[in-house]
Design an enzyme around this catalytic site. Structure first.
Site, PDB file in Angstrom:
ATOM      1  N   ARG A  14       1.036  -1.296   0.130  1.00  0.00           N
ATOM      2  CA  ARG A  14       0.235   0.254   0.137  1.00  0.00           C
ATOM      3  C   ARG A  14       0.905   1.160  -0.059  1.00  0.00           C
ATOM      4  O   ARG A  14       0.616   2.855  -0.599  1.00  0.00           O
ATOM      5  CB  ARG A  14      -1.140  -0.189   0.917  1.00  0.00           C
ATOM      6  N   LYS A  21       8.508  -1.052   2.798  1.00  0.00           N
ATOM      7  CA  LYS A  21       7.638  -0.179   3.396  1.00  0.00           C
ATOM      8  C   LYS A  21       8.791   0.196   4.888  1.00  0.00           C
ATOM      9  O   LYS A  21       8.673   1.732   5.616  1.00  0.00           O
ATOM     10  CB  LYS A  21       6.839  -0.864   3.978  1.00  0.00           C
ATOM     11  N   ASN A 372      38.600  42.051   5.655  1.00  0.00           N
ATOM     12  CA  ASN A 372      37.334  42.091   5.279  1.00  0.00           C
ATOM     13  C   ASN A 372      37.993  41.930   3.667  1.00  0.00           C
ATOM     14  O   ASN A 372      38.536  42.122   2.874  1.00  0.00           O
ATOM     15  CB  ASN A 372      37.183  43.700   5.165  1.00  0.00           C
TER      16      ASN A 372
HETATM   17  C1  UD1 Z   1      -1.727  -5.982  11.348  1.00  0.00           C
HETATM   18  C2  UD1 Z   1      -2.514  -7.006  12.333  1.00  0.00           C
HETATM   19  C3  UD1 Z   1      -3.387  -6.739  12.938  1.00  0.00           C
HETATM   20  C4  UD1 Z   1      -3.684  -4.743  13.845  1.00  0.00           C
HETATM   21  C5  UD1 Z   1      -2.191  -4.188  12.752  1.00  0.00           C
HETATM   22  C6  UD1 Z   1      -1.588  -3.145  13.443  1.00  0.00           C
HETATM   23  C7  UD1 Z   1      -2.383  -9.049  11.376  1.00  0.00           C
HETATM   24  C8  UD1 Z   1      -2.475 -10.335  11.226  1.00  0.00           C
HETATM   25  N1  UD1 Z   1      -3.254  -8.212  11.325  1.00  0.00           N
HETATM   26  O1  UD1 Z   1      -2.377  -6.020  10.515  1.00  0.00           O
HETATM   27  O2  UD1 Z   1      -4.421  -6.999  13.390  1.00  0.00           O
HETATM   28  O3  UD1 Z   1      -4.459  -4.277  14.175  1.00  0.00           O
HETATM   29  O4  UD1 Z   1      -1.177  -5.240  11.980  1.00  0.00           O
HETATM   30  O5  UD1 Z   1      -0.702  -1.726  12.870  1.00  0.00           O
HETATM   31  O6  UD1 Z   1      -0.619  -9.660  12.264  1.00  0.00           O
HETATM   32  N2  UD1 Z   1       5.416  -8.829   7.858  1.00  0.00           N
HETATM   33  C9  UD1 Z   1       6.270 -10.126   7.562  1.00  0.00           C
HETATM   34  N3  UD1 Z   1       6.043 -11.034   7.326  1.00  0.00           N
HETATM   35  C10 UD1 Z   1       4.499 -11.228   6.345  1.00  0.00           C
HETATM   36  C11 UD1 Z   1       3.969 -10.268   6.503  1.00  0.00           C
HETATM   37  C12 UD1 Z   1       4.353  -9.059   7.199  1.00  0.00           C
HETATM   38  O7  UD1 Z   1       6.818  -9.793   9.003  1.00  0.00           O
HETATM   39  O8  UD1 Z   1       5.031 -12.691   5.745  1.00  0.00           O
HETATM   40  C13 UD1 Z   1       5.376  -7.671   8.422  1.00  0.00           C
HETATM   41  C14 UD1 Z   1       5.154  -6.821   7.881  1.00  0.00           C
HETATM   42  O9  UD1 Z   1       6.538  -6.166   7.512  1.00  0.00           O
HETATM   43  C15 UD1 Z   1       4.937  -5.141   8.893  1.00  0.00           C
HETATM   44  C16 UD1 Z   1       3.727  -6.162   9.977  1.00  0.00           C
HETATM   45  O10 UD1 Z   1       4.818  -7.896   9.277  1.00  0.00           O
HETATM   46  O11 UD1 Z   1       5.946  -5.300   9.608  1.00  0.00           O
HETATM   47  C17 UD1 Z   1       2.925  -5.822   9.940  1.00  0.00           C
HETATM   48  O12 UD1 Z   1       1.888  -5.987   8.821  1.00  0.00           O
HETATM   49  P1  UD1 Z   1       0.964  -5.335   7.684  1.00  0.00           P
HETATM   50  O13 UD1 Z   1       0.523  -6.690   6.240  1.00  0.00           O
HETATM   51  O14 UD1 Z   1       1.491  -3.835   8.141  1.00  0.00           O
HETATM   52  O15 UD1 Z   1      -0.162  -6.151   8.924  1.00  0.00           O
HETATM   53  P2  UD1 Z   1      -1.633  -5.376   9.070  1.00  0.00           P
HETATM   54  O16 UD1 Z   1      -2.320  -4.994   7.875  1.00  0.00           O
HETATM   55  O17 UD1 Z   1      -1.794  -4.032   8.876  1.00  0.00           O
HETATM   56 CA    CA Z   2       0.604  -2.636   9.160  1.00  0.00          CA
END
Ligand code: UD1
Ligand code: CA
Length: 449
Positions: A14, A21, A372
């Site tokens: 996103r 990110k 100067n």
């Molecule tokens: C996640 C939570 C959500 C919470 C929100 C808070 C889950 C399923 N959901 O959602 O409940 O409200 O954070 O900000 O956890 N990442 C990995 N490996 C992966 C996928 C993601 O390391 O396979 C890392 C991403 O880099 C990121 C973090 O995990 O730093 C969160 O992932 P993101 O996809 O942003 O989760 P949200 O949809 O925000």
């Molecule tokens: Ca997130």
């Protein structure tokens, strides 16, 4: 035993960016570095950073790598999968495991400590930070049953009723690592995103606790650039408030940015559109701006700098700079000096009370006290291959439009004639002049065509 795992493997779709990110910055520091810095304060026994997307780039961005163990998650099948990979990689899944989302950058060590204390006191299987949000869109919703958390439902999996629940999961969890590892491989990906969610561990663990806190901005997760700029604004507001309470005036607060490391003394006025970056110290009674950029520099007492740029330099006391001056790295401007309109100074030392008021380039130079420099004076410091030094002694008076062909060494109290090209050294108290004498041809008329 306390271990920390920071989730930083995702691409951050996103963000619409080629940069991962977690490497986007707020106030000069990446999201991931901020999360690391916060958890380092807790003095954990080990810190794991889970990387995947552009893992090398993410790894290289971290300062103090020796404190960190990197775990690669490839492919990235969700936050639960990231922890599955970690549990498999680490032999001893024991003690407390604090899991932090790498995209929740403003989380404070005090808040993490609160969570750890609750977790220990209640001997929980998992404890996590929650918050009631006016606009909970995008977050996982937390459902309580009595004193415990029953389940977390992700935004994309919520039905209409569930979506109305304002209690969100902040993405900050504390696990009993032993108990977590017993159920971590039971996670499924039968949800709308086809991902393995860490949040599904809650329903699989018995004793799940919520620590609901007020959010002053620290729980903001960053998924897109709107949230990135909201976080920037929130951190900038708190930095500026700190300075205002310490005696700094901002004329137009919203147009200025100040680094977290910056120190600013009392009765400093920061005019509009001024940016103080990096490790900069501004001492008391200065007026900085408008339209000024200062990075990694020290500015002494009672200085005025307007419409100018200063990098990696020392500006001592009672100095006026600008408008439109450019002070480049490794310069030292000593007290009571004046650097004026359209002047560029680079790698140079100016002693007390020296003046370079108009349209000059002073590079690789040492300018003595009370000297100067006339308008338009240039140090020709580059011979095409190497840079050379110009030295001008104290109390000298450099005529307008002098060119110093470096290396050059002038004594004290030297005068140069306006328009001279100076190629030879000269001694104390001399006049150096190099230009053709003016010839006046009387009664001269232009040729008629
Ligand atoms: C996640 C939570 C959500 C919470 C929100 C808070 C889950 C399923 N959901 O959602 O409940 O409200 O954070 O900000 O956890 N990442 C990995 N490996 C992966 C996928 C993601 O390391 O396979 C890392 C991403 O880099 C990121 C973090 O995990 O730093 C969160 O992932 P993101 O996809 O942003 O989760 P949200 O949809 O925000
Ligand atoms: Ca997130």
């Amino acid at each position: 035993m306390l271990s920390v795992a920071i989730l930083a493997a995702g691409k951050g779709t996103r963000m619409e960016s080629s940069l991962p990110k977690v490497l986007h910055k707020i106030s000069g520091k990446s999201l991931l570095q901020r999360v690391i810095d916060s958890c380092v304060e807790l003095n954990p026994d080990q810190i794991f950073v889970i990387t995947g997307h552009k893992s090398q780039e993410v790894k290289e961005s971290i300062t103090d790598k020796e404190k960190i163990q990197f775990v690669i998650q490839d492919p990235q099948l969700g936050t639960g999968h990231a922890i599955q990979v970690l549990c498999k990689k680490v032999k001893k899944n024991e003690g407390t495991l604090l899991v932090l989302n790498g995209d929740v950058p403003l989380i404070k060590p005090e808040t993490l400590n609160k969570l750890l204390n609750l977790h220990d006191a209640k001997n929980a299987d998992v404890s996590l930070i929650t918050n009631k949000k006016k606009n909970p869109y995008g977050y996982g919703r937390v459902f309580l049953k009595g004193d415990f958390i029953e389940k977390i439902v992700e935004e994309k999996d919520c039905n209409d009723l569930e979506r109305e629940n304002p209690l969100i999961n902040a993405g900050v969890y504390c696990f009993n690592w032993g108990h977590l590892s017993e159920i971590i491989n039971n996670l499924q990906s039968n949800n709308n995103q086809k991902e393995i969610y860490l949040t599904d561990t809650i329903s699989l663990l018995k004793n799940s606790l919520s620590l609901e806190i007020e959010d002053n901005g620290e729980l903001q997760g960053i998924n897109n650039r709107i949230q990135l700029s909201e976080c920037e604004e929130s951190i900038q507001n708190s930095i500026k408030e700190k300075h205002m309470l310490n005696g700094v005036t901002f004329i137009n607060k919203a147009s200025c940015s100040i680094s977290e490391e910056a120190e600013i003394g009392k009765d400093v006025i920061i005019e509009a559109n001024t940016h103080i970056r990096g490790n900069t110290k501004i001492n008391s009674h200065c007026i900085i701006g408008p339209n000024t950029f200062i990075e990694n520099s020290n500015v002494g007492l009672h200085c005025e700098i307007s419409n100018s740029t200063v990098y990696d330099s020392q500006i001592i006391d009672h100095i006026k700079i600008g408008p439109y001056s450019h002070i480049r790295p490794n310069s030292k401007i000593s007290s009571f000096s004046k650097i004026g309109n359209f002047v560029e100074i680079k790698n140079s030392q100016l002693e007390e009370e020296s003046k370079v008021n108009h349209l000059s380039y002073i590079g690789d130079s040492i300018i003595g006290r009370s000297t100067n420099i006339g308008a338009g004076t240039i140090t020709a410091n580059f011979d095409g291959q190497k840079k050379h030094q110009t030295k001008i002694g104290k109390n000298s008076s450099i005529g307008a439009n002098t060119v110093f062909v470096a290396p050059i060494n002038l004594g004290e109290s030297v005068t140069t004639g306006a328009g001279s090209v100076i190629t030879k050294d000269s001694k104390d108290n001399s006049l150096a002049i190099s230009r053709t004498k003016q010839v006046n041809i009387e009664n001269w008329e232009r040729k008629k065509s």
